[in-house]
Design an enzyme around this catalytic site. Sequence first.
Site, PDB file in Angstrom:
ATOM      1  N   SER A 239      45.092  63.732  52.976  1.00 60.11           N
ATOM      2  CA  SER A 239      45.760  63.079  51.816  1.00 60.11           C
ATOM      3  C   SER A 239      47.180  63.776  51.413  1.00 60.11           C
ATOM      4  O   SER A 239      47.580  64.511  52.369  1.00 60.11           O
ATOM      5  CB  SER A 239      44.930  63.131  50.465  1.00 60.11           C
ATOM      6  OG  SER A 239      44.911  64.685  50.107  1.00 60.11           O
ATOM      7  N   LYS A 240      47.683  63.174  50.544  1.00 56.00           N
ATOM      8  CA  LYS A 240      49.135  63.500  50.219  1.00 56.00           C
ATOM      9  C   LYS A 240      49.239  65.034  50.121  1.00 56.00           C
ATOM     10  O   LYS A 240      50.283  65.739  50.511  1.00 56.00           O
ATOM     11  CB  LYS A 240      49.561  62.924  48.826  1.00 56.00           C
ATOM     12  CG  LYS A 240      50.394  61.912  48.918  1.00 56.00           C
ATOM     13  CD  LYS A 240      51.819  61.893  48.017  1.00 56.00           C
ATOM     14  CE  LYS A 240      52.861  61.490  48.827  1.00 56.00           C
ATOM     15  NZ  LYS A 240      53.334  61.253  49.777  1.00 56.00           N
ATOM     16  N   ARG A 241      48.254  65.852  49.698  1.00 55.48           N
ATOM     17  CA  ARG A 241      48.406  67.132  49.632  1.00 55.48           C
ATOM     18  C   ARG A 241      48.438  67.872  50.802  1.00 55.48           C
ATOM     19  O   ARG A 241      48.937  69.151  50.923  1.00 55.48           O
ATOM     20  CB  ARG A 241      47.321  67.890  48.527  1.00 55.48           C
ATOM     21  CG  ARG A 241      46.084  68.066  49.093  1.00 55.48           C
ATOM     22  CD  ARG A 241      45.132  68.085  48.138  1.00 55.48           C
ATOM     23  NE  ARG A 241      43.946  67.646  48.597  1.00 55.48           N
ATOM     24  CZ  ARG A 241      43.330  68.375  49.676  1.00 55.48           C
ATOM     25  NH1 ARG A 241      43.515  69.623  49.928  1.00 55.48           N
ATOM     26  NH2 ARG A 241      42.055  67.905  50.099  1.00 55.48           N
ATOM     27  N   HIS A 242      48.201  66.918  51.940  1.00 53.08           N
ATOM     28  CA  HIS A 242      48.510  67.737  53.427  1.00 53.08           C
ATOM     29  C   HIS A 242      49.848  67.683  53.816  1.00 53.08           C
ATOM     30  O   HIS A 242      50.039  67.900  55.189  1.00 53.08           O
ATOM     31  CB  HIS A 242      47.550  67.084  54.328  1.00 53.08           C
ATOM     32  CG  HIS A 242      45.969  67.552  54.213  1.00 53.08           C
ATOM     33  ND1 HIS A 242      45.106  66.426  53.437  1.00 53.08           N
ATOM     34  CD2 HIS A 242      45.295  68.605  54.264  1.00 53.08           C
ATOM     35  CE1 HIS A 242      43.990  66.953  53.314  1.00 53.08           C
ATOM     36  NE2 HIS A 242      43.835  68.124  53.780  1.00 53.08           N
ATOM     37  N   GLY A 243      50.653  66.881  53.133  1.00 52.21           N
ATOM     38  CA  GLY A 243      51.939  66.813  53.552  1.00 52.21           C
ATOM     39  C   GLY A 243      52.217  65.031  53.651  1.00 52.21           C
ATOM     40  O   GLY A 243      51.299  64.336  52.894  1.00 52.21           O
TER      41      GLY A 243
END
Length: 472
Positions: A239-243
Site C-alpha cells: 500500500s501507499k505506506r510502502h512508497g
Amino acid sequence: MSTVTRFPPSPTGYLHVGGARTALFNWLYARKSGGEMVLRIEDTDLQRSSQEAIDVILEAMKWLGLTWNQGPFYQTKRFDRYGEIIKKLLEQGDAYYCRCSKERLEEVREKQRANGEKPRYDHYCRDSNHVMEEGLPAVIRFRNPLTGTVIFDDVVRGKVEIDNSEMDDLIIARTDGSPTYNLTVVVDDIDMGITHVIRGDDHTNNTPRQINIFHALKASLPTFAHVPLILGKDGQRLSKRHGAVSVLEYREIGILPEALLNYLIRLGWSHGDQEIFDQDEMIELFDISDINKSAASFDMEKLLWLNQHYIKAADQQRLAKVLAKRLNKRGIGLCGGPEANEVVEVLRDRVQTLEEMVDGALYLYQDFDEYDENAAKKHLRPVASDLLASLSEKLAAIDEWEADAINQSIEDLMAEKDVKLGKIAQPLRVAISGASATPPIDVTMKLVGKERALERISRALKFIEQRVQNNP
Ligand code: GLU
C-alpha cells in the site's frame, strides 16, 4: 474458441502496480493464445468513480503498452442490459425482492453474532408470501442454492470448494434499482465472451457466488486464475505506506515502461532463474499455469536494477529525447549546452533512473548555486590553487576542445608538478560540477564546454582565496 481475457479496473483511484500486473497477465495470455483482451471500466460506484481516475488508468496502460482489443466498455452505459438480466432472474425465480429494513437486518445479525453464528441474511423474504408493503424500498437478492457445493478448478490455486450453505443471498440490485458488482461482472463476462478470468485473489470469495449466477443464466464458465497479492517488504499487503504504488509515479521518477513490465512479470511468475525478458519472450514463455501460488513481495532494489539494465540497453535517441523533455520540465533548455545525445552516452551507464540522469546533467546546462559542502571542504583547499591555476592556463591554450586534448593538459601538469591524477582531478571535479563524483573528468569538461569550464575554475580559485581570508 478463441481466448478472450479482460482487465476491468474500478476507476476509484490511480492504476497501482497490483492492477498493472493483473493487466499484464491478461494481456500476455491473450497475446500468447492469439486472442483478445477486453478493457472494461467498472464505474458503477458513482460516488467513488471519477473521469479523472479513468483518464489516469488509461494513460498508465498506454504508457506500459498494454493495449486492449475491445473497449473500453463502461458499465454505467450498460444499465439497461443489467436491468434485463435482473428481470429475467426475477421471472425465472432465481431472484426475489427483499423489503427488510436496515434495522431488521441489523437485529438479525446481532442475534446471529450472539449465538456465535456467521452473520448473514435470514431468508425472511426469500420464500415468503409477505404482503408486499408497497412503497417500501426493495432490494433484489439472488436466490443462492441452499444445498450442494460449488467446485471450481482455479488455475493457480487448484480445486476450490465452497458449500452453498456458506453463501448469502447476494443483493444484485440496490433499492434504486442499480446493479451490484457480482451481477454486472457476470453479465459482462458472459456478454463479452470472456474465456479466462485472471484477477487478484482478493476476488476468490466472489467467484463461487458469481458461478451460481452463471449457472442461473445457463452460461458456460470461464477459466479462473486468481493471482496472489503483492506484499510490501514487511509482509503486509502493498500500500501507499510502502512508497510509490501508482504506475504513473514510477514513470515520474524515471522508470522505463519495459523495466516495470519486466519487473511485474517476475512478481509472481518465473521461468527458471531468468530475470530479463523482452516483450516477445514474455509472450512466448508466459503461462497462467506457472503463476506462483504464494504472494510476492515488492522489491524496489530489484526494480532499480532492472531499470538500470534497460537504460543501458535503450536506444540513444530515445533517451536523448527523454532527457531534453525532463530538463525542459525543470525549466532548463538545451541551448548553449552539450548535445543531449552526448550527455546520454556518458551518463547512461551511471544511473538507475531517468531522473538521476537529469540530476547528473544539470551542471552541464546551468551553473550550480553552491558546492557540495563536504566536497568543497575536502578538495577546494589552498594546495589545489596552484594546480588549478596552472591547468587553467594550459586549458585556455587548447584549440580543439576535445577530451583527448583536455586529458593531455592534465597529464602534462601531472608530469610538471610531479603529482598523481587524484590531486588534480578531484579539485577539478568539484570546481566543474560542484560535487566530487562525475564521469571521467576529461569527458565531463568536454561536455561542460571550454568557456564554462574556465569560468568555473576561476570561480573555484576565488572560493579558495575567500576561504583562506576567512580562516587565516
Ligand atoms: N473491478 C474489480 C477491481 O478493480 C475487478 C473485478 C474482477 O476482476 O472481476 O478490483
